[in-house]
Design a protein around this motif. Structure first.
Motif, PDB file in Angstrom:
ATOM      1  N   LYS A  76       0.829  -1.210   0.000  1.00  0.00           N
ATOM      2  CA  LYS A  76       0.000   0.000   0.000  1.00  0.00           C
ATOM      3  C   LYS A  76       0.859   1.254   0.000  1.00  0.00           C
ATOM      4  CE  LYS A  76      -4.255  -1.644   2.154  1.00  0.00           C
ATOM      5  NZ  LYS A  76      -5.136  -1.512   3.337  1.00  0.00           N
ATOM      6  N   ALA A  77       1.950   1.244   0.735  1.00  0.00           N
ATOM      7  CA  ALA A  77       2.806   2.427   0.847  1.00  0.00           C
ATOM      8  C   ALA A  77       3.594   2.682  -0.428  1.00  0.00           C
ATOM      9  CB  ALA A  77       3.762   2.267   2.031  1.00  0.00           C
ATOM     10  N   ASP A  78       4.028   1.631  -1.109  1.00  0.00           N
ATOM     11  CA  ASP A  78       4.928   1.789  -2.250  1.00  0.00           C
ATOM     12  C   ASP A  78       4.291   1.541  -3.609  1.00  0.00           C
ATOM     13  OD1 ASP A  78       6.852   2.331  -0.375  1.00  0.00           O
ATOM     14  OD2 ASP A  78       7.765   0.338  -0.460  1.00  0.00           O
ATOM     15  N   TRP A  79       3.025   1.192  -3.651  1.00  0.00           N
ATOM     16  CA  TRP A  79       2.388   0.794  -4.907  1.00  0.00           C
ATOM     17  C   TRP A  79       2.448   1.894  -5.967  1.00  0.00           C
ATOM     18  CZ3 TRP A  79       0.850  -3.734  -6.802  1.00  0.00           C
ATOM     19  CH2 TRP A  79       0.080  -3.730  -7.959  1.00  0.00           C
ATOM     20  N   SER A  80       2.056   3.089  -5.623  1.00  0.00           N
ATOM     21  CA  SER A  80       1.989   4.154  -6.632  1.00  0.00           C
ATOM     22  C   SER A  80       3.346   4.507  -7.203  1.00  0.00           C
ATOM     23  CB  SER A  80       1.308   5.397  -6.056  1.00  0.00           C
ATOM     24  OG  SER A  80       2.040   5.897  -4.963  1.00  0.00           O
ATOM     25  N   ALA A  81       4.410   4.374  -6.413  1.00  0.00           N
ATOM     26  CA  ALA A  81       5.755   4.658  -6.908  1.00  0.00           C
ATOM     27  C   ALA A  81       6.278   3.503  -7.788  1.00  0.00           C
ATOM     28  CB  ALA A  81       6.700   4.894  -5.751  1.00  0.00           C
ATOM     29  N   ALA A  82       5.847   2.294  -7.493  1.00  0.00           N
ATOM     30  CA  ALA A  82       6.362   1.124  -8.213  1.00  0.00           C
ATOM     31  C   ALA A  82       5.595   0.822  -9.500  1.00  0.00           C
ATOM     32  CB  ALA A  82       6.316  -0.105  -7.303  1.00  0.00           C
ATOM     33  N   VAL A  83       4.313   1.191  -9.536  1.00  0.00           N
ATOM     34  CA  VAL A  83       3.472   0.874 -10.686  1.00  0.00           C
ATOM     35  C   VAL A  83       3.052   2.176 -11.366  1.00  0.00           C
ATOM     36  CG1 VAL A  83       1.346  -0.234 -11.449  1.00  0.00           C
ATOM     37  CG2 VAL A  83       2.631  -1.202  -9.525  1.00  0.00           C
TER      38      VAL A  83
END
Length: 58
Positions: A49-56
Motif C-alpha cells: 500500500k505504501a509503495d504501490w503508486s511509486a512502483a506501478v
C-alpha cells in the motif's frame, strides 16, 4: 506445457479419481510447505500500500 498439482491430490488418489498418467508427469515435490504468518501478511500489505503508486506507473 504447464501442469498443476491438485490441492487434494492425495484424496483423489485414495478415491481413485486421480488421472495417474497425468499425475506421473508432474515434477516431484521436495521440502516442507510453509505459509506466511498473519503478521507477515499484514506487514507485506502495508508495504504494498505504501509503495504501490511509486512502483506501478499509471
Amino acid at each position: 506445457m504447464d501442469y498443476a498439482r491438485p490441492v487434494l491430490m492425495d484424496v483423489m488418489a485414495h478415491e481413485g479419481t486421480l488421472d495417474r498418467a497425468l499425475a506421473d508427469r508432474l515434477p516431484t515435490v521436495e521440502g516442507t510447505t510453509s505459509f506466511s504468518t498473519q503478521q507477515e501478511l499484514v506487514t507485506a500489505l502495508a508495504l504494498v500500500k505504501a509503495d504501490w503508486s511509486a512502483a506501478v506507473p499509471k
